[in-house]
Structure formats: C-alpha cells, structure tokens
Design a protein around this motif. Structure first.
Motif, mmCIF file in Angstrom:
data_model
loop_
_atom_site.group_PDB
_atom_site.id
_atom_site.type_symbol
_atom_site.label_atom_id
_atom_site.label_comp_id
_atom_site.label_asym_id
_atom_site.label_seq_id
_atom_site.Cartn_x
_atom_site.Cartn_y
_atom_site.Cartn_z
ATOM 1 N N THR A 312 24.626 1.692 89.855
ATOM 2 C CA THR A 312 24.232 2.368 88.624
ATOM 3 C C THR A 312 23.315 3.543 88.927
ATOM 4 O O THR A 312 22.087 3.418 88.830
ATOM 5 N N PRO A 313 23.843 4.682 89.323
ATOM 6 C CA PRO A 313 22.996 5.866 89.528
ATOM 7 C C PRO A 313 22.289 6.238 88.229
ATOM 8 O O PRO A 313 22.874 6.167 87.140
ATOM 9 N N TYR A 319 21.668 4.382 93.073
ATOM 10 C CA TYR A 319 21.040 3.066 92.975
ATOM 11 C C TYR A 319 22.124 2.002 93.021
ATOM 12 O O TYR A 319 23.173 2.125 92.383
ATOM 13 N N GLU A 320 21.878 0.923 93.767
ATOM 14 C CA GLU A 320 22.753 -0.247 93.751
ATOM 15 C C GLU A 320 21.958 -1.474 94.142
ATOM 16 O O GLU A 320 20.945 -1.383 94.842
ATOM 17 N N HIS A 321 22.397 -2.635 93.649
ATOM 18 C CA HIS A 321 21.734 -3.878 94.043
ATOM 19 C C HIS A 321 22.740 -5.009 94.160
ATOM 20 O O HIS A 321 23.831 -4.963 93.594
ATOM 21 N N ASP A 322 22.335 -6.022 94.916
ATOM 22 C CA ASP A 322 23.137 -7.216 95.163
ATOM 23 C C ASP A 322 22.196 -8.409 95.008
ATOM 24 O O ASP A 322 21.281 -8.601 95.826
ATOM 25 N N LEU A 323 22.401 -9.207 93.966
ATOM 26 C CA LEU A 323 21.516 -10.329 93.659
ATOM 27 C C LEU A 323 22.270 -11.642 93.829
ATOM 28 O O LEU A 323 23.446 -11.739 93.503
ATOM 29 N N VAL A 355 19.216 -0.736 97.122
ATOM 30 C CA VAL A 355 18.924 0.574 97.696
ATOM 31 C C VAL A 355 18.719 1.529 96.531
ATOM 32 O O VAL A 355 19.621 1.730 95.712
ATOM 33 N N ASN A 356 17.520 2.083 96.445
ATOM 34 C CA ASN A 356 17.145 2.979 95.349
ATOM 35 C C ASN A 356 16.814 4.346 95.931
ATOM 36 O O ASN A 356 15.795 4.516 96.600
ATOM 37 N N SER A 434 8.177 -3.662 94.802
ATOM 38 C CA SER A 434 8.909 -2.399 94.760
ATOM 39 C C SER A 434 8.112 -1.304 95.473
ATOM 40 O O SER A 434 6.880 -1.239 95.380
ATOM 41 N N ASN A 435 8.825 -0.417 96.184
ATOM 42 C CA ASN A 435 8.125 0.622 96.957
ATOM 43 C C ASN A 435 8.982 1.887 97.007
ATOM 44 O O ASN A 435 9.480 2.288 98.045
#
Length: 654
Positions: A312-313, A319-323, A355-356, A434-435
């Motif tokens: 989801t940019p 931006y992408e995530h894997d939960l 990854v953001n 978060s960083n």
C-alpha cells in the motif's frame, strides 16, 4: 451545511409511512409471529465464555442473528452493526466499530482474536477493518459492551465483537445472490451447505465492486470522493464432524482487497483528496481448528493462524508489510454445586515484517495467559460472575485483570444487572519500535489501564412491549495519543529529510459516561416500532496539546425503526438523528439519516429487495479531523460520508 428543512424532513417521514401503508393495504394475511425477540431465547457465548441466555448475562449485549441479516439485506458487517445502533467509523477503505465511545474493541471470529499488533487503519491504532469479514457466512454477531480483559486479554477495553460463522445443515442447499446500485456498485455471491448426522459443511464466495462514491459538501454541492472505490473478493469454508458428543470444527477464510486508499479530503468543497491514485492491496487469510469436548462447547482445545500481506504505497512512498499470528487455547468447564467454573490457558505469538520507504522493520511479540471464571448461582434468581486473568507479555511483564458482575433474573423475561471490570491495552509494536522518518517509536510507553462500571435492565414488559436501559462510566489511565509529525518548511514531499517524525506518548486520563435506552412495541401483528436514545460524553485531561480524546462523534443519538411485515412483504424504515456535535470539528452540529429496506418474497425460494440509504442526502461525517495544539489538522468535512444512494437485489435458493 445545516440540517434538512423541517418541511423536507416531514415529507420524508410521510413518504416512508405511505410506502409501508400501501404495502399493508395490498396484502392482508399471515405475518411473522417472531417479531418481538424473546429475551429468554437469545443465547450467546461471548459474555462469559458459557452458552447462556441473555436474561442470565450481567452485561449490555446485542445479538445480530442470521435472520436479522437476511431480513435487513446487509451487504457488510458494518451495515449490520450500524442498523443495530453500534457506531461504526468509516475512514477510506476501512470501517471499524466503536463501543461505549471507544475504538479499543477486540474483534474475534469463532472466539479467535483477529486484531493485529500493528497499524491497520490509518489514524486509529486500536482498530481493525470489520468489513474484511464476509457477511454471507455469519450465523450471528455477538456484541458485548464493557471491559473484557478478564476473559479475553488486552485489546478488549471497550468491549468484544465475536462473529460466529454458519455450520452446514442437513441435506444440501445453495443460495445465489446478486445486487446492483449507485456509483457502479455490484455484488454477487453464492453459498452452498449440506451434511448428514456426522458431517456438515458451509462454503461461500462473494465478489464486490464499486466506483468512487459521491458525497454532499457543506454548501450543498455533490462531489466524487476520489480513490474510494471498492474491489473485494472473499472465500470462506467451514467443516464440522461429530464424534458422539464431541465436535471437530475446521474453518478457513480468504479476503482480497484492492480498494482505493482515499482516506481524507484536503479540500472537501472541491473534492480534492490527499495522495491521489493510491490503492490498498491487502490479502488476509485465517485458519482455525477447534475440538469441543461435549456439545455445550465449554471445554475445548483450539489452534489458529492468521496472516495479512499488504502493498500500500502512501503519497508516493512505497510501503508493504507481512503479518503473522499464531494462537493456542485450551479451556475446561466444571460444575461444582452452585458454581460453574471456566478455566483456560492461551498462547499467542505475532510477527511483523515491513518495509516503509526503504526502511525495514521486523519485530515479534508473544503472550501467555491463564484465566478463571466462576458463575455462582446464589439462589432466588441471583447470579454472580467473578473472573480474573493473569497475562504475561514479553514486552510488559505480567498483569492481572478482574471483573465482577451481579445479575438478578426477576423472571424468564426480565433481568437487572451491575458489573465492574478492569481492562488492559498494550501499546502496539509499531508504537514501541517504529523507526522511520515519519514515525518514531518509544519503547518506554506504558500500558493503558481502565475500569468500567455498568448498570442495566432488560425486560419484556408485556407480549407487545420490551424495554432496555443501561448506564456506564469508565476511566482510562495513561491513555495513548499521537503527536503528529511536521515539516518546518511545509514542503516535506520535495525535501522530506527535514521532516520531524510523529510519535505516540502516554497522556492523561480519559473519561467516558453514557446512557442507552430502547423500547420495542408490537402495534399489531404486522406493525412494529422500535425507538431508542443514546447519550455519550467523552472527555480527557490530555496534557499534550495534540490529538484530544474529546471526539464525541455522536453525543445524542435518537433512533426510530418502523417495520411492516406481512405475507410476502417486509418494509423497514430506519431514522437516525444525531445532535450536540461541536461545529468547530464537524460540518454541522446535527444530522438526520433515513434508510429504507423493502423485501418482497416471490415464493419460498426467491426474494427481491431494494434499499435507499441516506435518503435525506445529508452532508455529514462520523470521524472528525484530528487537532494539533488546538488547530484542526485537516479541514472540517475531510472524512465525508456517502450521500444518497440505492441498491436493488435478488436472492434465490435451490
């Protein structure tokens, strides 16, 4: 925008009643004798982990059944909740529930935790998109207001919503459904189910599409809300096998969403959105297996695994995530004299990989818990519910949460109750670690802790009249608030390196109090009227000067349902009138919504239906813009809700 002129409102109400009256003059024969819901027959399991009747539960509860969903033709969980006076906040692609004025709500499916320790809905850390769960396979939705940490752990601060899915029935049955509506909306779905004495299965598939919706601005002009399109595909499957008195249940769900990511308007008067062209590409899957020892379902073992992948940019930033979440639970029920005991243990592990904007973030967390609940029959209709839970989280150590409830069953159709409960809500891993250039975590954040007191009564006064009333007060210590980031030069898209990141911090004390009143009257065999009033006040001694908890989305809510049901017709008119909102944060201090739902059964296998939603075409929003140092971060009306729209559909069972 000011509220619709009284003469227009009168005409709208008159039109609704005329529609129903015409239906009544055409048909005059049988009717549905189950229009009034018998308190003693409403069974739920969420309130105390026991299968028990509503009249025995010391809590403010709502049960939405498959029959309610079928009659209401609801195409989403959020619409079913809103029609039953549960506040739902819609923000861009997501809709999330609010109980007792608080979005810290635990959402479960068949008793399994579905909330993520991560940001799911932008601007609301506590929330989960309730519409990722398809409505086609739902047997009932149980809503329990008030803290439930003693039973279900952290996240259950404001209450619990437990979605129970359908089991297969004897024989074989398939139902197909198709809908079309405003803004290019269409939805198709099919369910098939069957079984015998030993096995049952239920499978559903649905596909939903819609172009950008339209809204009405404060000046009365209509605009398209960019990037609000819907693109959903859902698959669910459940299989149950019976071993004498035991039962093995397997269930699976898959949700793919490629929706528009239109969260907020930067200029509601011109229809301009922030981050044009963004998409929310998200896939959720859930697997669960439960073995019940005995048909009462009080003793079981369960394992489950949830996953979510998103790409989801946001505003051009990749931006992408894997939960991943894995859970184990075991529960045992004992009956010792006047005591019914429920004890259990749980284990939960969650992993985040994201990854953001090129910055990786990987964390995991686990928790272990043991709980004990005692339902103590004191005699003469008095029942006490006592429960406590010890939960150990690897980031915060161990905590106890307890609750006490006292219920007086006056008769089979009337009960009064009082309850007190504690709750815990942990900062998410994103809040802690978060960083990125946009968001800095704080590993020293404290847990939010609360207590809530609720007093209520439900009664079927006569065969025609039922009433319900409840009041509550709650306090949340160390409430978490977001301190928004900013760019000193106000050009962060061009030169983002000087952007000062936002962060979460523990603020002061949040306070809530509220009142709920409702009455249902069966005027005659065909006509039913339900009226309600809800008062809610939220306050905070927030010392940060940032996003205050003083949202008060719906301080005063009046509702009226007028239903005609006879022969092949069912016509329902629903009116919701909200007042007392701050005009410094909302388009208007009040708004009136009118929804109508008309069903016609052609025969026992086929029905057609039509819906009109927001027929008053109100300009309103449920979510207000956040504030920073007393100033609105976005313009009023930034989260504009859909204007007047329509849906027609057909359903056939074979």
């Amino acid at each position: 925008m000011k509220l619709t002129h009284p003469s227009a409102v009168s005409k709208a109400v008159l039109t609704a009643l005329v529609v129903s009256a015409i239906s009544g003059s055409v048909w005059a024969a049988d009717y549905d004798e189950a229009n009034l819901q018998d308190l003693g027959k409403v069974v739920l399991v969420t309130a105390s982990r026991l299968s028990e009747e509503k009249v025995d539960v010391p809590a403010d509860t709502t049960v939405i059944t498959a029959k309610d969903i079928e009659k209401g033709n609801f195409n989403s969980v959020s619409n079913a909740l809103k029609a039953n006076n549960v506040t739902v906040v819609q923000k861009g692609f997501a809709s999330y529930p609010e109980l007792n004025g608080d979005t810290r709500v635990l959402v479960m499916v068949n008793g399994r935790k579905m909330n993520w320790d991560h940001l799911v809905v932008s601007g609301s850390e506590n929330s989960i998109d309730i519409d990722q769960f398809p409505i086609e396979n739902i047997e009932r939705i149980e809503v329990v207001k008030g803290p439930n940490s003693a039973l279900y752990g952290e996240r259950a601060m404001a209450g619990v919503i437990n979605i129970i899915t359908k089991e297969g029935t004897m024989g074989q049955k398939t139902t197909a459904k198709a809908e079309v509506g405003s803004w290019g909306y269409w939805k198709t779905g099919i369910t098939t189910q069957g079984g015998d004495e030993k096995n049952g299965y239920f499978v559903s598939y649905s596909k939903e599409r819609q172009d950008d919706y339209h809204y009405k601005d404060a000046n009365g002009n209509s605009h398209r809300f960019p990037d609000s399109e819907i693109n959903h595909d859902n698959i669910t499957a459940r299989f149950d096998h019976y071993y004498a008195e035991d039962k093995l249940s397997l269930d699976f769900s898959y949700s793919r969403r490629n929706d528009g990511f239109g969260i907020n308007l930067t200029d509601p008067l011109q229809g301009i959105i922030y981050g044009k062209g963004m998409k929310s590409k998200t896939t959720d899957m859930s697997y669960g297996v439960t073995y019940n020892f005995g048909m009462d379902e009080g003793t079981f073992v369960r394992a489950y695994r949830n996953t979510e992948k998103a790409n989801t940019p946001f505003a051009g930033v990749p931006y992408e995530h894997d939960l991943t979440m894995f859970g184990l639970e075991g529960q045992k029920m004992w009956k010792l004299g006047n005591h019914t005991l429920i004890g259990g243990v749980t284990y939960n592990r969650e992993t985040i990989d994201e990854v953001n904007d090129g910055t990786p973030f990987g964390k995991d967390a686990n928790s272990k818990a043991v709980y004990l609940e005692d339902k103590w029959d004191l005699g003469r209709g008095w029942i006490a519910n006592l429960g406590t839970r010890y939960e150990h989280h690897n980031n915060f150590g161990g905590d106890f949460a307890s609750h006490v409830g006292l219920n007086k069953k006056i008769n089979d159709k009337t009960h009064a109750y009082v309850s007190w409960g504690q709750a815990v809500n942990n900062p998410t891993m994103k809040m802690l670690y978060s960083n990125t250039k946009w968001w800095k975590g704080d590993p020293d954040l404290k847990q939010e802790k609360s207590y809530t007191v609720t007093l209520g009564v439900d009664s079927e006064v006569t065969d025609k009249l039922s009433v319900s009333a409840s009041v509550f007060t709650s306090r949340i210590k160390d409430a978490l608030v977001w301190i928004p980031g900013y760019d000193p030069d106000n050009d962060y898209i061009k030169t983002p390196d000087d952007y000062v990141a936002g962060y979460y911090t523990n603020s002061g004390l949040e306070k809530r109090r509220g009142l709920n009143l409702s009455a249902t009257y069966q005027v005659n065999p065909a006509w039913r009227v339900k009226a309600g009033y809800r008062y809610l006040y939220v306050n905070s001694n927030d010392t940060t000067g940032s996003l205050s908890a003083f949202y008060n989305r719906q301080p005063n809510t009046y509702s009226l349902d007028v239903t005609y049901e006879k022969n092949r017709w069912l016509v329902n008119n629903n009116f919701t009138y909200v007042t007392g909102r701050a005009e410094t944060r909302y388009t208007d201090s009040s708004y009136l919504l009118w929804n109508i739902n008309v069903n016609y059964k052609i025969n026992d296998s086929t029905k057609i239906y039509a819906q009109g939603l927001n027929l008053t075409n109100q300009s309103y929003e449920v979510e207000a813009p956040g504030t920073y140092k007393g100033y609105n971060m976005y313009p009023i009306g930034t989260f504009a809700m859909p204007g007047r729209h329509y849906v027609v559909g057909v359903e056939h069972t074979f």
